[in-house]
Design a protein around this motif. Structure first.
Motif, PDB file in Angstrom:
ATOM      1  N   GLY A 145      22.861  31.306  35.902  1.00 44.20           N
ATOM      2  CA  GLY A 145      22.722  31.423  37.045  1.00 44.20           C
ATOM      3  C   GLY A 145      24.492  32.004  37.186  1.00 44.20           C
ATOM      4  O   GLY A 145      25.435  31.629  36.812  1.00 44.20           O
ATOM      5  N   PRO A 146      24.594  33.256  37.984  1.00 42.28           N
ATOM      6  CA  PRO A 146      25.736  34.289  37.981  1.00 42.28           C
ATOM      7  C   PRO A 146      27.260  33.279  38.190  1.00 42.28           C
ATOM      8  O   PRO A 146      28.609  33.629  37.627  1.00 42.28           O
ATOM      9  CB  PRO A 146      25.536  35.037  38.450  1.00 42.28           C
ATOM     10  CG  PRO A 146      24.240  34.449  39.989  1.00 42.28           C
ATOM     11  CD  PRO A 146      24.169  33.897  39.371  1.00 42.28           C
ATOM     12  N   GLY A 147      27.261  32.451  39.074  1.00 44.07           N
ATOM     13  CA  GLY A 147      28.244  31.525  39.686  1.00 44.07           C
ATOM     14  C   GLY A 147      28.631  30.571  38.018  1.00 44.07           C
ATOM     15  O   GLY A 147      29.905  30.613  37.822  1.00 44.07           O
ATOM     16  N   ASN A 148      28.039  30.543  37.361  1.00 46.65           N
ATOM     17  CA  ASN A 148      27.935  29.488  36.492  1.00 46.65           C
ATOM     18  C   ASN A 148      28.410  30.279  34.904  1.00 46.65           C
ATOM     19  O   ASN A 148      29.827  30.068  34.854  1.00 46.65           O
ATOM     20  CB  ASN A 148      26.775  28.443  36.388  1.00 46.65           C
ATOM     21  CG  ASN A 148      26.211  27.346  36.835  1.00 46.65           C
ATOM     22  OD1 ASN A 148      27.281  26.891  37.729  1.00 46.65           O
ATOM     23  ND2 ASN A 148      25.128  27.415  37.169  1.00 46.65           N
ATOM     24  N   VAL A 149      28.170  31.047  35.283  1.00 46.17           N
ATOM     25  CA  VAL A 149      28.281  32.484  33.915  1.00 46.17           C
ATOM     26  C   VAL A 149      30.047  32.265  33.875  1.00 46.17           C
ATOM     27  O   VAL A 149      31.084  32.614  32.932  1.00 46.17           O
ATOM     28  CB  VAL A 149      27.876  33.441  33.745  1.00 46.17           C
ATOM     29  CG1 VAL A 149      28.498  34.624  32.930  1.00 46.17           C
ATOM     30  CG2 VAL A 149      26.719  33.334  33.823  1.00 46.17           C
ATOM     31  N   SER A 150      30.674  32.729  35.222  1.00 46.35           N
ATOM     32  CA  SER A 150      32.321  33.121  35.040  1.00 46.35           C
ATOM     33  C   SER A 150      32.885  32.038  35.634  1.00 46.35           C
ATOM     34  O   SER A 150      33.792  32.143  34.684  1.00 46.35           O
ATOM     35  CB  SER A 150      32.579  34.033  36.442  1.00 46.35           C
ATOM     36  OG  SER A 150      31.725  34.838  36.887  1.00 46.35           O
ATOM     37  N   LYS A 151      32.181  30.515  36.380  1.00 46.86           N
ATOM     38  CA  LYS A 151      32.962  29.846  35.780  1.00 46.86           C
ATOM     39  C   LYS A 151      33.218  29.678  34.525  1.00 46.86           C
ATOM     40  O   LYS A 151      34.444  29.264  33.739  1.00 46.86           O
ATOM     41  CB  LYS A 151      32.277  28.618  36.056  1.00 46.86           C
ATOM     42  CG  LYS A 151      33.403  27.445  36.980  1.00 46.86           C
ATOM     43  CD  LYS A 151      32.182  26.824  38.152  1.00 46.86           C
ATOM     44  CE  LYS A 151      33.497  25.194  38.240  1.00 46.86           C
ATOM     45  NZ  LYS A 151      33.260  24.686  39.678  1.00 46.86           N
ATOM     46  N   ALA A 152      32.387  29.378  34.113  1.00 47.14           N
ATOM     47  CA  ALA A 152      32.367  28.797  32.607  1.00 47.14           C
ATOM     48  C   ALA A 152      33.215  29.857  31.686  1.00 47.14           C
ATOM     49  O   ALA A 152      33.934  29.218  30.408  1.00 47.14           O
ATOM     50  CB  ALA A 152      30.436  29.129  32.373  1.00 47.14           C
ATOM     51  N   LEU A 153      32.867  30.912  31.588  1.00 46.04           N
ATOM     52  CA  LEU A 153      34.452  32.363  31.248  1.00 46.04           C
ATOM     53  C   LEU A 153      35.179  32.466  31.694  1.00 46.04           C
ATOM     54  O   LEU A 153      36.197  32.672  31.043  1.00 46.04           O
ATOM     55  CB  LEU A 153      33.162  33.078  30.883  1.00 46.04           C
ATOM     56  CG  LEU A 153      31.620  33.503  30.456  1.00 46.04           C
ATOM     57  CD1 LEU A 153      31.272  34.080  30.002  1.00 46.04           C
ATOM     58  CD2 LEU A 153      32.546  33.020  28.572  1.00 46.04           C
ATOM     59  N   GLY A 154      35.619  31.147  32.751  1.00 45.58           N
ATOM     60  CA  GLY A 154      36.956  31.526  33.530  1.00 45.58           C
ATOM     61  C   GLY A 154      36.943  33.092  33.564  1.00 45.58           C
ATOM     62  O   GLY A 154      38.478  33.477  34.227  1.00 45.58           O
ATOM     63  N   ILE A 155      36.204  33.826  34.456  1.00 51.06           N
ATOM     64  CA  ILE A 155      35.448  35.298  35.099  1.00 51.06           C
ATOM     65  C   ILE A 155      36.025  34.806  36.822  1.00 51.06           C
ATOM     66  O   ILE A 155      34.825  34.290  37.510  1.00 51.06           O
ATOM     67  CB  ILE A 155      35.124  36.122  34.640  1.00 51.06           C
ATOM     68  CG1 ILE A 155      35.186  35.825  33.299  1.00 51.06           C
ATOM     69  CG2 ILE A 155      35.183  37.044  36.013  1.00 51.06           C
ATOM     70  CD1 ILE A 155      33.269  36.545  32.981  1.00 51.06           C
ATOM     71  N   TYR A 156      37.486  35.478  37.541  1.00 53.21           N
ATOM     72  CA  TYR A 156      38.131  35.355  38.931  1.00 53.21           C
ATOM     73  C   TYR A 156      37.475  36.510  39.733  1.00 53.21           C
ATOM     74  O   TYR A 156      37.282  37.795  38.775  1.00 53.21           O
ATOM     75  CB  TYR A 156      38.116  34.477  38.942  1.00 53.21           C
ATOM     76  CG  TYR A 156      38.031  32.821  38.453  1.00 53.21           C
ATOM     77  CD1 TYR A 156      37.701  32.171  39.249  1.00 53.21           C
ATOM     78  CD2 TYR A 156      38.734  32.610  37.536  1.00 53.21           C
ATOM     79  CE1 TYR A 156      38.297  30.110  39.373  1.00 53.21           C
ATOM     80  CE2 TYR A 156      38.627  31.375  37.314  1.00 53.21           C
ATOM     81  CZ  TYR A 156      37.958  30.631  37.749  1.00 53.21           C
ATOM     82  OH  TYR A 156      37.843  29.030  37.093  1.00 53.21           O
TER      83      TYR A 156
END
Length: 220
Positions: A145-156
């Motif tokens: 899921g795109p939200g989880n990808v960003s959260k895990a990789l520290g992308i905001y």
């Protein structure tokens, strides 16, 4: 990136990668780019923490002619302006006020194409990813899921506009190879508002990879 602060394993991992160049992103066919981003590796180095994940699912958004695109009908706002930049920039927007969704801007300047990264397979920095997502153990939900990808990789959202060829946030290739039979094609998720464009086959997944969102009904 200060490589002397990395472990030997992390240094060897980075040495095995080849950062994607400008030409990869500046091409005109966003659907082709979306497919070719499968298998590529997102690398982030924020706060001296290295994380990396292999892209397993993408969605193409074809600019001003695509009713599912934020830039449909040449819409230009403060949020979407980055979509009109040269290909190779990050576009991160907030969804439902909670999820930070990472997109790759493609095509030439003033042509607002983008690819949403929907899922990825964790490779490096899994402990960091677990801490960021407050998960206790590794499973497919970490980066599905795109939200989880960003959260895990520290992308905001504050990473919007970053050149994806920087030393702290980039996409790279290694010796991983996909063939046509390894790729599943499907319709996009959550774009019912786009009428007939919601039915476009613009979502791509790596077949038999567990780090993807809901398996599609439409196969290639």
């Amino acid at each position: 990136m200060v490589t002397d602060r990395l472990t030997t394993k992390e240094q060897q991992f980075l040495a095995s990668l080849k950062m994607l160049n400008e030409n990869f992103y500046m091409r005109k066919d966003v659907v082709k780019i979306s497919k070719e981003l499968l298998g590529k590796i997102i690398v982030t180095y924020f706060n001296e923490q290295l994380t990396a994940a292999r892209i397993t699912e993408t969605e193409a958004y074809n600019g001003i002619v695509d009713k599912a695109s934020h830039a449909y009908n040449n819409r230009r706002t403060k949020r979407t302006e980055i979509m009109y930049a040269n290909g190779g920039a990050a576009y991160v927007y907030l969804c439902y006020g909670i999820h930070h969704l990472f997109n790759v801007v493609t095509n030439l300047k003033d042509v607002p194409n983008a690819v949403l990264v929907r899922a990825a397979e964790p490779l490096i920095g899994i402990d960091v990813m677990l801490a960021r997502t407050r998960k206790k153990k590794l499973d497919y939900t970490l980066t599905s899921g795109p939200g989880n990808v960003s959260k895990a990789l520290g992308i905001y959202t504050h990473h919007t506009g970053i050149d994806l060829r920087s030393d702290h946030f980039f996409i790279a290739a290694d010796d991983y190879v996909l063939t046509k039979k390894d790729i599943i094609t499907a319709t996009r998720i959550g774009v019912d508002y786009a009428a007939e464009d919601a039915l476009l086959p613009y979502r791509f997944l790596i077949k038999n990879n567990k780090y993807v969102t809901k398996p599609p009904k439409l196969n290639s």
